[in-house]
Write a protein that holds these residues in place. Structure first.
Motif, PDB file in Angstrom:
ATOM      1  N   PHE A   9       0.836  -1.192   0.000  1.00  0.00           N
ATOM      2  CA  PHE A   9       0.000   0.000   0.000  1.00  0.00           C
ATOM      3  C   PHE A   9       0.877   1.250   0.000  1.00  0.00           C
ATOM      4  N   ASP A  10       0.451   2.277  -0.718  1.00  0.00           N
ATOM      5  CA  ASP A  10       1.048   3.596  -0.601  1.00  0.00           C
ATOM      6  C   ASP A  10       0.174   4.588  -1.356  1.00  0.00           C
ATOM      7  N   ARG A  11      -0.072   5.744  -0.755  1.00  0.00           N
ATOM      8  CA  ARG A  11      -0.896   6.763  -1.418  1.00  0.00           C
ATOM      9  C   ARG A  11      -0.070   7.746  -2.228  1.00  0.00           C
ATOM     10  N   ASP A  12       1.252   7.641  -2.165  1.00  0.00           N
ATOM     11  CA  ASP A  12       2.133   8.527  -2.912  1.00  0.00           C
ATOM     12  C   ASP A  12       2.212   8.054  -4.372  1.00  0.00           C
ATOM     13  N   PRO A  13       1.817   8.886  -5.326  1.00  0.00           N
ATOM     14  CA  PRO A  13       1.876   8.468  -6.742  1.00  0.00           C
ATOM     15  C   PRO A  13       3.271   8.053  -7.191  1.00  0.00           C
ATOM     16  N   ASP A  14       4.312   8.704  -6.665  1.00  0.00           N
ATOM     17  CA  ASP A  14       5.676   8.320  -7.025  1.00  0.00           C
ATOM     18  C   ASP A  14       5.976   6.895  -6.567  1.00  0.00           C
ATOM     19  N   PRO A  24       3.904 -12.035 -10.307  1.00  0.00           N
ATOM     20  CA  PRO A  24       2.468 -12.327 -10.190  1.00  0.00           C
ATOM     21  C   PRO A  24       1.973 -12.374  -8.751  1.00  0.00           C
ATOM     22  N   ASN A  25       2.879 -12.538  -7.799  1.00  0.00           N
ATOM     23  CA  ASN A  25       2.452 -12.593  -6.398  1.00  0.00           C
ATOM     24  C   ASN A  25       2.599 -11.236  -5.701  1.00  0.00           C
ATOM     25  N   PHE A  26       2.806 -10.159  -6.494  1.00  0.00           N
ATOM     26  CA  PHE A  26       2.880  -8.810  -5.948  1.00  0.00           C
ATOM     27  C   PHE A  26       1.633  -8.031  -6.341  1.00  0.00           C
ATOM     28  N   HIS A  27       0.993  -7.417  -5.358  1.00  0.00           N
ATOM     29  CA  HIS A  27      -0.236  -6.651  -5.590  1.00  0.00           C
ATOM     30  C   HIS A  27      -0.076  -5.274  -4.961  1.00  0.00           C
ATOM     31  N   PHE A  28      -0.209  -4.231  -5.778  1.00  0.00           N
ATOM     32  CA  PHE A  28      -0.058  -2.876  -5.260  1.00  0.00           C
ATOM     33  C   PHE A  28      -1.411  -2.180  -5.185  1.00  0.00           C
ATOM     34  N   HIS A  29      -1.623  -1.470  -4.068  1.00  0.00           N
ATOM     35  CA  HIS A  29      -2.863  -0.732  -3.857  1.00  0.00           C
ATOM     36  C   HIS A  29      -2.521   0.737  -3.624  1.00  0.00           C
ATOM     37  N   ALA A  30      -2.976   1.589  -4.516  1.00  0.00           N
ATOM     38  CA  ALA A  30      -2.747   3.027  -4.377  1.00  0.00           C
ATOM     39  C   ALA A  30      -3.721   3.569  -3.338  1.00  0.00           C
ATOM     40  N   ALA A  31      -3.395   3.344  -2.077  1.00  0.00           N
ATOM     41  CA  ALA A  31      -4.304   3.681  -0.990  1.00  0.00           C
ATOM     42  C   ALA A  31      -3.531   3.894   0.300  1.00  0.00           C
ATOM     43  N   ASN A  32      -4.154   4.603   1.218  1.00  0.00           N
ATOM     44  CA  ASN A  32      -3.642   4.768   2.576  1.00  0.00           C
ATOM     45  C   ASN A  32      -3.788   3.449   3.319  1.00  0.00           C
ATOM     46  N   PHE A  33      -2.857   3.143   4.216  1.00  0.00           N
ATOM     47  CA  PHE A  33      -2.999   1.883   4.949  1.00  0.00           C
ATOM     48  C   PHE A  33      -4.223   1.879   5.867  1.00  0.00           C
ATOM     49  N   ALA A  34      -4.821   3.049   6.090  1.00  0.00           N
ATOM     50  CA  ALA A  34      -6.069   3.089   6.843  1.00  0.00           C
ATOM     51  C   ALA A  34      -7.182   2.345   6.110  1.00  0.00           C
ATOM     52  N   ASP A  35      -7.018   2.149   4.794  1.00  0.00           N
ATOM     53  CA  ASP A  35      -8.009   1.436   3.986  1.00  0.00           C
ATOM     54  C   ASP A  35      -7.753  -0.070   3.947  1.00  0.00           C
ATOM     55  N   LEU A  36      -6.832  -0.564   4.771  1.00  0.00           N
ATOM     56  CA  LEU A  36      -6.445  -1.973   4.706  1.00  0.00           C
ATOM     57  C   LEU A  36      -7.629  -2.914   4.907  1.00  0.00           C
ATOM     58  N   SER A  48      -2.196  15.034  -4.993  1.00  0.00           N
ATOM     59  CA  SER A  48      -3.432  15.257  -5.742  1.00  0.00           C
ATOM     60  C   SER A  48      -4.662  15.284  -4.849  1.00  0.00           C
ATOM     61  N   SER A  49      -4.467  15.099  -3.556  1.00  0.00           N
ATOM     62  CA  SER A  49      -5.617  14.974  -2.661  1.00  0.00           C
ATOM     63  C   SER A  49      -5.421  15.790  -1.395  1.00  0.00           C
ATOM     64  N   GLY A  50      -6.490  16.428  -0.952  1.00  0.00           N
ATOM     65  CA  GLY A  50      -6.449  17.137   0.312  1.00  0.00           C
ATOM     66  C   GLY A  50      -5.831  18.513   0.210  1.00  0.00           C
ATOM     67  N   GLU A  51      -5.570  19.087   1.367  1.00  0.00           N
ATOM     68  CA  GLU A  51      -5.115  20.457   1.490  1.00  0.00           C
ATOM     69  C   GLU A  51      -3.631  20.490   1.837  1.00  0.00           C
ATOM     70  N   SER A  52      -2.871  21.314   1.123  1.00  0.00           N
ATOM     71  CA  SER A  52      -1.445  21.434   1.401  1.00  0.00           C
ATOM     72  C   SER A  52      -1.229  22.194   2.703  1.00  0.00           C
ATOM     73  N   ALA A  53       0.000  22.109   3.225  1.00  0.00           N
ATOM     74  CA  ALA A  53       0.333  22.854   4.436  1.00  0.00           C
ATOM     75  C   ALA A  53       0.183  24.351   4.216  1.00  0.00           C
ATOM     76  N   ALA A  54       0.583  24.832   3.043  1.00  0.00           N
ATOM     77  CA  ALA A  54       0.453  26.260   2.741  1.00  0.00           C
ATOM     78  C   ALA A  54      -1.009  26.684   2.732  1.00  0.00           C
ATOM     79  N   ASP A  55      -1.866  25.885   2.120  1.00  0.00           N
ATOM     80  CA  ASP A  55      -3.291  26.216   2.068  1.00  0.00           C
ATOM     81  C   ASP A  55      -3.900  26.230   3.465  1.00  0.00           C
ATOM     82  N   TRP A  56      -3.513  25.257   4.298  1.00  0.00           N
ATOM     83  CA  TRP A  56      -4.074  25.202   5.653  1.00  0.00           C
ATOM     84  C   TRP A  56      -3.607  26.390   6.488  1.00  0.00           C
ATOM     85  N   LEU A  57      -2.330  26.716   6.400  1.00  0.00           N
ATOM     86  CA  LEU A  57      -1.805  27.845   7.161  1.00  0.00           C
ATOM     87  C   LEU A  57      -2.390  29.177   6.702  1.00  0.00           C
ATOM     88  N   ALA A  58      -2.891  29.220   5.486  1.00  0.00           N
ATOM     89  CA  ALA A  58      -3.462  30.465   4.963  1.00  0.00           C
ATOM     90  C   ALA A  58      -4.806  30.805   5.587  1.00  0.00           C
TER      91      ALA A  58
END
Length: 307
Positions: free
Chosen positions: A51-56, A69-81, A130-140
């Motif tokens: 699991f990882d939510r980072d696109p990179d 074939p035995n590797f499965h990747f999920h573009a998700a936060n581990f909270a979604d496990l 691509s998701s949520g609010e950046s630190a700069a946006d929140w501090l603003a």
């Protein structure tokens, strides 16, 4: 297979007790150090879900392990496990769950991600840009009391109120847009501080944790983990600061059960969840911290499902 060597790698693999035909979850793929090491120990009957939510991280995962074939990747936060495990039909069958908390070295070292005050870049700090609010946006827009509370609660920053006041005053003239701007602002605020670390260290930690909801995500995945593990399955969590480690330590303690059945003597869990037992606690060796100073604050806690 992989070049990045994460902190406490050997200890984590030993703690998971990886079997060739086992089913494992790497909740924090990063750049694949743990995943690669686990995959090297699996045969065709074993499988790894990462699991990882980072696109990179996702791009790196498919580039590096697409042929497995035995590797499965999920573009998700581990909270979604729990949700993903249910959909994949692996809930209650997992032999090991690994969580390597915090920010990966590539994220810290990429100035464009905004995690580090050592490299000037946009004040972002999101694991998934691509998701949520950046630190700069929140501090603003956050009010002074809210900023101070985040800095104190999530960064244990003793100078939180003065820093929050300075941020609110500064943004009236111009928005805080870069890591260098914020680091300089924090360094200019008088007040108590440790001379062993940069004045911005605790504030940057707090903002990153807040922007990404890291502690709530950790609590969510920990609560789900016992039921997702197979009997005898292991949970291994690497923490890098006291806020995370306290949550993990408290969770394992509570998951061991507080009462015993009067007839069998077995421990009971009041909420009906499967029980865990503590297995081990590990710290980096002197050789590892010499080679990688970022490892110095790491602690690995391991628990096993027993019922």
């Amino acid at each position: 297979m992989f070049s990045h060597r994460p902190v406490l790698l050997d200890e984590a693999l030993a703690g998971l007790a990886v079997r060739p035909d086992g089913l494992y979850v790497d909740g924090t793929f990063g750049r694949g150090g743990h995943s690669g090491a686990i995959l090297e120990r699996l045969n065709a009957d074993g499988a790894l879900h990462a699991f990882d939510r980072d696109p990179d991280a996702g791009r790196h995962a498919w580039k590096t392990f697409a042929g497995r074939p035995n590797f499965h990747f999920h573009a998700a936060n581990f909270a979604d496990l729990a949700r993903v495990a249910g959909a994949a039909g692996i809930a209650g069958r997992i032999d090991g769950i690994l969580l390597d908390l915090g920010v990966s070295s590539p994220q810290f070292d990429d100035a464009a991600r905004g995690f580090s005050f050592q490299h000037d870049g946009p004040l972002d700090m999101r694991m998934d840009p691509s998701s949520g609010e950046s630190a700069a946006d929140w501090l603003a827009h956050a009010d002074e009391a809210e900023i101070a509370d985040v800095l104190y609660t999530l960064g244990e920053e003793r100078n939180s109120r003065r820093i929050a006041k300075k941020i609110v005053e500064s943004r009236l003239l111009a928005p805080l847009a870069t890591t260098a701007q914020l680091a300089a602002l924090i360094a200019s605020v008088p007040g108590p501080r440790s001379f062993k670390i940069h004045p911005a260290t605790r504030a940057f930690q707090a903002l990153r944790i807040h922007v990404n909801g890291e502690l709530s995500a950790l609590e969510t995945v920990l609560a789900a983990a016992p039921a997702l593990l197979a009997p005898g399955g292991r949970l291994a969590v690497i923490s890098f600061h006291s806020l995370e480690d306290r949550i993990v330590k408290r969770f394992i303690r509570d998951a061991e059960g507080t009462e015993r059945d009067v007839l069998t003597g077995q421990r009971l869990n009041r909420d009906g969840a499967p029980l865990l037992k503590r297995v081990d606690r590990c710290f980096p060796s002197a050789a590892e911290t010499d080679a990688n100073p970022r490892a110095r604050s790491a602690v690995l806690r391991i628990a096993e499902r027993i019922a």
